[in-house]
Design an enzyme around this catalytic site. Structure first.
Site, PDB file in Angstrom:
ATOM      1  N   ASP A  30       0.845  -1.190   0.000  1.00  8.86           N
ATOM      2  CA  ASP A  30       0.000   0.000   0.000  1.00  8.86           C
ATOM      3  C   ASP A  30       0.884   1.245   0.000  1.00  8.86           C
ATOM      4  O   ASP A  30       1.880   1.322   0.713  1.00  8.86           O
ATOM      5  CB  ASP A  30      -0.919   0.002   1.229  1.00  8.86           C
ATOM      6  CG  ASP A  30      -2.058   0.993   1.090  1.00  8.86           C
ATOM      7  OD1 ASP A  30      -3.216   0.544   0.992  1.00  8.86           O
ATOM      8  OD2 ASP A  30      -1.800   2.225   1.084  1.00  8.86           O
ATOM      9  N   ASN A  87     -12.853  -3.258   2.449  1.00  6.94           N
ATOM     10  CA  ASN A  87     -13.827  -2.178   2.561  1.00  6.94           C
ATOM     11  C   ASN A  87     -14.734  -2.202   1.332  1.00  6.94           C
ATOM     12  O   ASN A  87     -14.270  -2.418   0.212  1.00  6.94           O
ATOM     13  CB  ASN A  87     -13.110  -0.831   2.656  1.00  6.94           C
ATOM     14  CG  ASN A  87     -12.244  -0.736   3.906  1.00  6.94           C
ATOM     15  OD1 ASN A  87     -12.623  -1.212   4.970  1.00  6.94           O
ATOM     16  ND2 ASN A  87     -11.073  -0.135   3.781  1.00  6.94           N
ATOM     17  N   HIS A 100     -10.259  -5.322  -3.321  1.00  6.70           N
ATOM     18  CA  HIS A 100      -8.928  -5.547  -2.762  1.00  6.70           C
ATOM     19  C   HIS A 100      -9.051  -5.970  -1.311  1.00  6.70           C
ATOM     20  O   HIS A 100      -9.968  -5.559  -0.603  1.00  6.70           O
ATOM     21  CB  HIS A 100      -8.037  -4.312  -2.882  1.00  6.70           C
ATOM     22  CG  HIS A 100      -8.660  -3.043  -2.386  1.00  6.70           C
ATOM     23  ND1 HIS A 100      -9.567  -2.330  -3.123  1.00  6.70           N
ATOM     24  CD2 HIS A 100      -8.496  -2.365  -1.233  1.00  6.70           C
ATOM     25  CE1 HIS A 100      -9.941  -1.263  -2.447  1.00  6.70           C
ATOM     26  NE2 HIS A 100      -9.310  -1.258  -1.286  1.00  6.70           N
TER      27      HIS A 100
HETATM   28  P1  AMP Z   1      -9.742   1.395   0.350  1.00  2.00           P
HETATM   29  O1  AMP Z   1      -9.835   2.718   1.063  1.00  2.00           O
HETATM   30  O2  AMP Z   1     -10.161   0.223   1.165  1.00  2.00           O
HETATM   31  O3  AMP Z   1     -10.427   1.458  -1.002  1.00  2.00           O
HETATM   32  O4  AMP Z   1      -8.192   1.157   0.104  1.00  2.00           O
HETATM   33  C1  AMP Z   1      -7.513   1.704  -0.977  1.00  2.00           C
HETATM   34  C2  AMP Z   1      -6.051   1.640  -0.621  1.00  2.00           C
HETATM   35  O5  AMP Z   1      -5.321   1.774  -1.819  1.00  2.00           O
HETATM   36  C3  AMP Z   1      -5.585   2.766   0.320  1.00  2.00           C
HETATM   37  O6  AMP Z   1      -5.036   2.192   1.491  1.00  2.00           O
HETATM   38  C4  AMP Z   1      -4.558   3.518  -0.509  1.00  2.00           C
HETATM   39  O7  AMP Z   1      -3.464   3.971   0.264  1.00  2.00           O
HETATM   40  C5  AMP Z   1      -4.138   2.464  -1.528  1.00  2.00           C
HETATM   41  N1  AMP Z   1      -3.642   2.962  -2.788  1.00  2.00           N
HETATM   42  C6  AMP Z   1      -4.229   3.885  -3.607  1.00  2.00           C
HETATM   43  N2  AMP Z   1      -3.496   4.064  -4.713  1.00  2.00           N
HETATM   44  C7  AMP Z   1      -2.426   3.231  -4.606  1.00  2.00           C
HETATM   45  C8  AMP Z   1      -1.303   2.965  -5.437  1.00  2.00           C
HETATM   46  N3  AMP Z   1      -1.108   3.586  -6.612  1.00  2.00           N
HETATM   47  N4  AMP Z   1      -0.400   2.051  -5.018  1.00  2.00           N
HETATM   48  C9  AMP Z   1      -0.562   1.424  -3.827  1.00  2.00           C
HETATM   49  N5  AMP Z   1      -1.616   1.637  -3.004  1.00  2.00           N
HETATM   50  C10 AMP Z   1      -2.522   2.531  -3.378  1.00  2.00           C
END
Ligand code: AMP
Length: 114
Positions: A30, A87, A100
């Site tokens: 992440d 989530n 995810h």
């Molecule tokens: P959610 O809020 O459950 O949809 O989680 C999305 C997650 O994706 C968050 O923890 C972000 O920090 C992560 N995220 C968003 N863009 C990227 C990226 N380009 N590479 C890695 N993690 C990401």
């Protein structure tokens, strides 16, 4: 989905620290880690969220969890424990509309559910 950031990571069109990949899923760190270990495991095929899963996806859904457990062992957090979170939708706090699983560990979890 051409504009989906996780699809781009799966296709290696966007940068990510990929830690695992197979024919069904990709796992990467992440970008804003909430703990020493924070890995996202995503299906290679675009699926919006848990809401979009069908009976045909049961093997894939199980595989996401199996890989989470394997990566927890590889990260050395299996014995101390960790959280696996998915989530879904606005109330669930989903910010990326590509299914995810968060694998979070390496420290005691502080946040209660809900
Ligand atoms: P959610 O809020 O459950 O949809 O989680 C999305 C997650 O994706 C968050 O923890 C972000 O920090 C992560 N995220 C968003 N863009 C990227 C990226 N380009 N590479 C890695 N993690 C990401």
């Amino acid at each position: 989905m051409s504009n989906c950031i996780f699809c781009k990571i799966v296709r290696e069109e966007a940068p990510a620290a990929i830690v695992y990949r197979d024919e069904q899923v990709t796992a990467f760190r992440d970008i804003h880690p909430a703990a020493p270990t924070h890995i996202l495991i995503v299906p290679n095929r675009h699926i919006d969220s848990v809401n979009a899963l069908t009976a045909e996806d049961e093997s894939l859904a199980g595989h996401l969890l199996t890989v989470a457990g394997q990566l927890a062992a590889r990260e050395g957090i299996a014995e101390t424990g960790y959280r696996v979170i998915t989530n879904t939708g606005p109330h669930g706090g989903q910010t990326v509309s590509h299914l995810h699983v968060h694998l979070i560990g390496g420290q005691p979890m502080r946040h209660p559910m809900g």
